[in-house]
Design a protein around this motif. Structure first.
Motif, PDB file in Angstrom:
ATOM      1  N   ALA A 127      42.541  38.105  31.240  1.00  0.00           N
ATOM      2  CA  ALA A 127      42.328  38.770  30.064  1.00  0.00           C
ATOM      3  C   ALA A 127      43.412  38.658  29.117  1.00  0.00           C
ATOM      4  CB  ALA A 127      42.014  40.107  30.194  1.00  0.00           C
ATOM      5  N   GLY A 128      44.677  38.444  29.700  1.00  0.00           N
ATOM      6  CA  GLY A 128      45.765  38.150  28.769  1.00  0.00           C
ATOM      7  C   GLY A 128      46.594  39.693  28.371  1.00  0.00           C
ATOM      8  N   ASP A 129      47.066  39.947  27.197  1.00  0.00           N
ATOM      9  CA  ASP A 129      47.745  41.126  26.907  1.00  0.00           C
ATOM     10  C   ASP A 129      47.213  42.032  26.262  1.00  0.00           C
ATOM     11  OD1 ASP A 129      50.035  39.293  27.655  1.00  0.00           O
ATOM     12  OD2 ASP A 129      50.629  38.770  25.410  1.00  0.00           O
ATOM     13  N   GLU A 130      45.968  42.109  25.762  1.00  0.00           N
ATOM     14  CA  GLU A 130      45.299  43.211  25.259  1.00  0.00           C
ATOM     15  C   GLU A 130      44.948  44.248  26.268  1.00  0.00           C
ATOM     16  OE1 GLU A 130      41.039  43.957  22.959  1.00  0.00           O
ATOM     17  OE2 GLU A 130      41.681  41.736  23.490  1.00  0.00           O
ATOM     18  N   PHE A 131      45.200  45.496  25.704  1.00  0.00           N
ATOM     19  CA  PHE A 131      44.860  46.688  26.478  1.00  0.00           C
ATOM     20  C   PHE A 131      43.339  46.696  26.612  1.00  0.00           C
ATOM     21  CE2 PHE A 131      49.375  48.124  26.089  1.00  0.00           C
ATOM     22  CZ  PHE A 131      49.308  48.882  27.283  1.00  0.00           C
ATOM     23  N   LEU A 132      42.801  47.011  27.878  1.00  0.00           N
ATOM     24  CA  LEU A 132      41.239  47.147  28.079  1.00  0.00           C
ATOM     25  C   LEU A 132      40.875  48.246  28.692  1.00  0.00           C
ATOM     26  CD1 LEU A 132      41.272  43.718  30.140  1.00  0.00           C
ATOM     27  CD2 LEU A 132      41.032  43.965  27.779  1.00  0.00           C
ATOM     28  N   ASP A 133      39.952  48.813  27.951  1.00  0.00           N
ATOM     29  CA  ASP A 133      39.191  49.977  28.284  1.00  0.00           C
ATOM     30  C   ASP A 133      38.064  49.821  28.996  1.00  0.00           C
ATOM     31  OD1 ASP A 133      37.254  49.491  26.511  1.00  0.00           O
ATOM     32  OD2 ASP A 133      37.795  50.917  25.071  1.00  0.00           O
ATOM     33  N   GLU A 134      37.087  50.525  29.434  1.00  0.00           N
ATOM     34  CA  GLU A 134      36.020  50.320  30.218  1.00  0.00           C
ATOM     35  C   GLU A 134      34.974  49.440  29.644  1.00  0.00           C
ATOM     36  OE1 GLU A 134      38.275  53.947  31.732  1.00  0.00           O
ATOM     37  OE2 GLU A 134      37.728  53.180  29.765  1.00  0.00           O
ATOM     38  N   THR A 135      34.963  49.552  28.339  1.00  0.00           N
ATOM     39  CA  THR A 135      33.781  48.761  27.571  1.00  0.00           C
ATOM     40  C   THR A 135      34.374  47.244  27.548  1.00  0.00           C
ATOM     41  OG1 THR A 135      34.806  48.906  25.388  1.00  0.00           O
ATOM     42  CG2 THR A 135      33.530  50.741  26.245  1.00  0.00           C
ATOM     43  N   ALA A 136      35.340  46.580  27.907  1.00  0.00           N
ATOM     44  CA  ALA A 136      35.775  45.360  27.841  1.00  0.00           C
ATOM     45  C   ALA A 136      34.941  44.552  28.678  1.00  0.00           C
ATOM     46  CB  ALA A 136      37.290  45.273  28.547  1.00  0.00           C
ATOM     47  N   GLU A 137      34.867  43.254  28.090  1.00  0.00           N
ATOM     48  CA  GLU A 137      34.025  42.164  28.854  1.00  0.00           C
ATOM     49  C   GLU A 137      34.835  41.659  30.322  1.00  0.00           C
ATOM     50  OE1 GLU A 137      33.716  38.565  26.695  1.00  0.00           O
ATOM     51  OE2 GLU A 137      32.739  39.755  25.022  1.00  0.00           O
ATOM     52  N   PHE A 138      34.135  41.369  31.360  1.00  0.00           N
ATOM     53  CA  PHE A 138      34.411  41.023  32.484  1.00  0.00           C
ATOM     54  C   PHE A 138      34.848  39.453  32.775  1.00  0.00           C
ATOM     55  CE2 PHE A 138      31.394  44.376  34.111  1.00  0.00           C
ATOM     56  CZ  PHE A 138      32.201  45.333  33.901  1.00  0.00           C
ATOM     57  N   SER A 139      35.824  39.279  33.423  1.00  0.00           N
ATOM     58  CA  SER A 139      36.427  38.018  33.369  1.00  0.00           C
ATOM     59  C   SER A 139      36.869  37.717  34.547  1.00  0.00           C
ATOM     60  CB  SER A 139      37.282  37.584  32.212  1.00  0.00           C
ATOM     61  OG  SER A 139      37.473  35.982  32.347  1.00  0.00           O
ATOM     62  N   PRO A 140      36.278  37.797  35.858  1.00  0.00           N
ATOM     63  CA  PRO A 140      36.734  37.618  37.151  1.00  0.00           C
ATOM     64  C   PRO A 140      37.225  36.230  37.542  1.00  0.00           C
ATOM     65  CG  PRO A 140      34.468  38.020  37.396  1.00  0.00           C
ATOM     66  CD  PRO A 140      34.771  38.154  35.995  1.00  0.00           C
ATOM     67  N   VAL A 141      38.431  36.316  38.431  1.00  0.00           N
ATOM     68  CA  VAL A 141      38.513  34.867  38.805  1.00  0.00           C
ATOM     69  C   VAL A 141      38.687  34.856  40.414  1.00  0.00           C
ATOM     70  CG1 VAL A 141      40.161  34.447  36.836  1.00  0.00           C
ATOM     71  CG2 VAL A 141      41.146  35.674  38.764  1.00  0.00           C
ATOM     72  N   THR A 142      38.200  35.845  41.051  1.00  0.00           N
ATOM     73  CA  THR A 142      38.078  35.866  42.530  1.00  0.00           C
ATOM     74  C   THR A 142      36.450  36.397  42.579  1.00  0.00           C
ATOM     75  OG1 THR A 142      38.837  38.136  42.728  1.00  0.00           O
ATOM     76  CG2 THR A 142      40.598  36.213  42.817  1.00  0.00           C
ATOM     77  N   ALA A 143      36.125  35.992  44.274  1.00  0.00           N
ATOM     78  CA  ALA A 143      35.045  36.500  44.539  1.00  0.00           C
ATOM     79  C   ALA A 143      35.046  38.115  44.952  1.00  0.00           C
ATOM     80  CB  ALA A 143      34.699  35.718  45.993  1.00  0.00           C
ATOM     81  N   TYR A 144      36.274  38.617  45.047  1.00  0.00           N
ATOM     82  CA  TYR A 144      36.496  40.154  45.223  1.00  0.00           C
ATOM     83  C   TYR A 144      36.043  40.565  43.781  1.00  0.00           C
ATOM     84  CZ  TYR A 144      39.022  44.371  45.442  1.00  0.00           C
ATOM     85  OH  TYR A 144      39.200  45.747  45.204  1.00  0.00           O
ATOM     86  N   GLY A 145      36.861  40.226  42.747  1.00  0.00           N
ATOM     87  CA  GLY A 145      36.494  40.741  41.351  1.00  0.00           C
ATOM     88  C   GLY A 145      35.090  40.568  41.010  1.00  0.00           C
ATOM     89  N   GLU A 146      34.379  39.529  41.281  1.00  0.00           N
ATOM     90  CA  GLU A 146      32.965  39.306  40.734  1.00  0.00           C
ATOM     91  C   GLU A 146      32.071  40.425  41.881  1.00  0.00           C
ATOM     92  OE1 GLU A 146      29.684  35.819  39.733  1.00  0.00           O
ATOM     93  OE2 GLU A 146      31.616  35.345  41.161  1.00  0.00           O
ATOM     94  N   SER A 147      32.316  40.425  43.146  1.00  0.00           N
ATOM     95  CA  SER A 147      31.545  41.225  43.919  1.00  0.00           C
ATOM     96  C   SER A 147      31.654  42.782  43.498  1.00  0.00           C
ATOM     97  CB  SER A 147      32.063  41.201  45.105  1.00  0.00           C
ATOM     98  OG  SER A 147      33.349  41.988  45.313  1.00  0.00           O
ATOM     99  N   LYS A 148      32.820  43.093  42.945  1.00  0.00           N
ATOM    100  CA  LYS A 148      32.671  44.568  42.321  1.00  0.00           C
ATOM    101  C   LYS A 148      31.684  44.785  40.906  1.00  0.00           C
ATOM    102  CE  LYS A 148      35.850  46.355  45.124  1.00  0.00           C
ATOM    103  NZ  LYS A 148      35.265  47.325  46.100  1.00  0.00           N
ATOM    104  N   ILE A 149      31.789  43.699  40.347  1.00  0.00           N
ATOM    105  CA  ILE A 149      30.511  43.623  39.195  1.00  0.00           C
ATOM    106  C   ILE A 149      29.442  44.009  39.704  1.00  0.00           C
ATOM    107  CG2 ILE A 149      29.927  42.444  37.225  1.00  0.00           C
ATOM    108  CD1 ILE A 149      32.461  40.930  36.930  1.00  0.00           C
ATOM    109  N   LEU A 150      28.866  43.056  40.628  1.00  0.00           N
ATOM    110  CA  LEU A 150      27.913  43.037  41.088  1.00  0.00           C
ATOM    111  C   LEU A 150      27.186  44.414  41.649  1.00  0.00           C
ATOM    112  CD1 LEU A 150      27.678  39.323  42.511  1.00  0.00           C
ATOM    113  CD2 LEU A 150      26.390  40.290  40.392  1.00  0.00           C
ATOM    114  N   ALA A 151      28.309  45.029  42.607  1.00  0.00           N
ATOM    115  CA  ALA A 151      27.819  46.186  43.329  1.00  0.00           C
ATOM    116  C   ALA A 151      27.757  47.118  42.144  1.00  0.00           C
ATOM    117  CB  ALA A 151      29.110  46.436  43.880  1.00  0.00           C
ATOM    118  N   GLU A 152      28.818  47.102  41.128  1.00  0.00           N
ATOM    119  CA  GLU A 152      28.409  48.371  39.965  1.00  0.00           C
ATOM    120  C   GLU A 152      27.146  48.278  39.534  1.00  0.00           C
ATOM    121  OE1 GLU A 152      31.091  48.831  36.822  1.00  0.00           O
ATOM    122  OE2 GLU A 152      33.050  48.925  38.379  1.00  0.00           O
ATOM    123  N   GLN A 153      26.727  46.979  39.102  1.00  0.00           N
ATOM    124  CA  GLN A 153      25.368  46.803  38.570  1.00  0.00           C
ATOM    125  C   GLN A 153      24.287  47.192  39.580  1.00  0.00           C
ATOM    126  OE1 GLN A 153      25.888  42.491  37.310  1.00  0.00           O
ATOM    127  NE2 GLN A 153      26.749  43.104  35.644  1.00  0.00           N
ATOM    128  N   GLY A 154      24.459  46.832  40.762  1.00  0.00           N
ATOM    129  CA  GLY A 154      23.370  47.195  41.752  1.00  0.00           C
ATOM    130  C   GLY A 154      23.121  48.726  41.796  1.00  0.00           C
TER     131      GLY A 154
END
Length: 350
Positions: free
Chosen positions: A122-149
């Motif tokens: 994501a870089g230098d910008e401060f992110l709140d809970e509305t920010a876009e997701f940009s996972p770079v690991t299976a761990y990060g992506e798995s958390k997105i899918l879990a929240e959605q489910g």
């Protein structure tokens, strides 16, 4: 309240459970006990608990609980990368399965230990809970899918909440040496080098495991309409640091240490700064207490007290990937992190 904590025997769970008990709650644990041999410091006092895998939980196991706090997961990128499919099986499908069984059992609240890792690159910008997701690991992506489910299960009778924890640090009876602050302090003490394995530029939001535990307790007590099907970044906005800044703090606190960059260390794709103001503004009971500087001092004092050596710090007691590989090499668990000699469901610590 009667609360089930999955992963209660892990790095955060062994700190969260005593906090819940001190607040007067009746706590039951559920854990596969994969890391029960990775004890550091104080002896882990086990509450009444179920020794089982979250993938095997049935609604009947969850009847009578007022809330489920779900921490159990593959929580380490090297372990996650060892078999990405297992990461999705546990962190995504297993987590949603657990939530569905909790809903079927009539559990009204489900608090999920998510992660700021889902913001990823994501870089230098401060992110709140509305920010876009940009996972770079299976761990990060798995958390997105879990929240959605889990969000798909939310209704008038079932209320999930998603706590997106910043990168954790701090002393625990199941201490992890593979987390950045814990790792920098450990190497500084045992080698004299504050060893940075990247170029030091990536941003990380950092949070003490006691403050993560305070967030769980605060959300548990919050009005339902405030936390229903909502995500919250967990940490302190001022506690975002470049890795090089954390290393400088360690160098100041650990005597005779110096910052050292590992040869060939380049930029880390995981780079994000997180705004954590929403949770304390909506749930005033959440009052984080720790800073990285104070946490570094805590870790240094604990390592000194226990006579930490480099051999110990680089052992499977502190490094989850080494422990998992040792168990697999010994034929005790399979590629899916299931025990080969299947443990029968049992109640312990009653």
């Amino acid at each position: 309240m009667r609360i089930l904590v999955t992963g209660h025997d892990g790095y955060i769970g062994t700190v969260l459970v005593p906090m819940l008990q001190r607040a007067g709650h009746d706590v039951v644990g559920l854990d596969s006990y994969l890391y029960e041999e990775c004890t550091y410091g104080p002896v882990v006092v086990d509450p009444p608990s179920l020794r089982m895998d979250i993938r095997d939980v049935k609604a009947a196991d969850l009847e009578g609980f007022d809330a489920v706090m779900h921490l159990a997961a593959i929580s380490n990128d090297p372990v996650g990368d060892l078999n990405p499919e297992t990461t999705y099986d546990i962190n995504h499908r297993g987590a949603v399965h657990l939530a569905a069984q909790a809903k079927a059992a009539g559990v009204p609240r489900f608090i999920f230990s998510s992660s700021c890792s889902l913001y990823g690159k994501a870089g230098d910008e401060f992110l709140d809970e509305t920010a876009e997701f940009s996972p770079v690991t299976a761990y990060g992506e798995s958390k997105i899918l879990a929240e959605q489910g889990m969000a798909a299960l939310a209704d008038d009778d079932f209320s999930p909440t998603y706590l997106r924890n910043a990168t954790a640090f701090g002393v625990s009876p199941r201490l992890r040496g593979d987390l950045v602050v814990n790792n920098l302090v450990g190497y500084a003490l045992t080698t004299g080098d504050v060893l940075i394995k990247s170029d030091g530029t990536p941003w990380r939001p950092l949070v003490h495991i006691e403050d993560i535990s305070r967030a769980f307790l605060a959300v548990l007590n919050a009005p339902r309409d405030v936390i229903h099907n909502e995500a919250f970044n967990v940490g302190v906005t001022s506690e975002n640091y470049r890795i090089s800044e954390v290393a400088a703090i360690v160098e100041e606190i650990v005597p005779n240490s110096r910052v050292h960059y590992a040869e060939g260390g380049g930029p880390d794709l995981r780079c994000y700064r997180v705004n954590c103001d929403r949770l304390p503004s909506l749930v005033p009971e959440f009052r984080p207490e720790w800073t990285v500087r104070r946490g570094v001092q805590e870790l240094f004092d604990a390592y000194m007290r226990n006579g930490l050596t480099l051999e110990d710090f680089e052992s499977s007691r502190f490094l989850r990937i080494k422990h998992v590989r040792e168990l697999q090499d010994a034929g005790m668990i399979d590629a899916g992190l299931r025990r080969v000699a299947s443990d029968a469901l049992q109640t312990t610590g009653a």
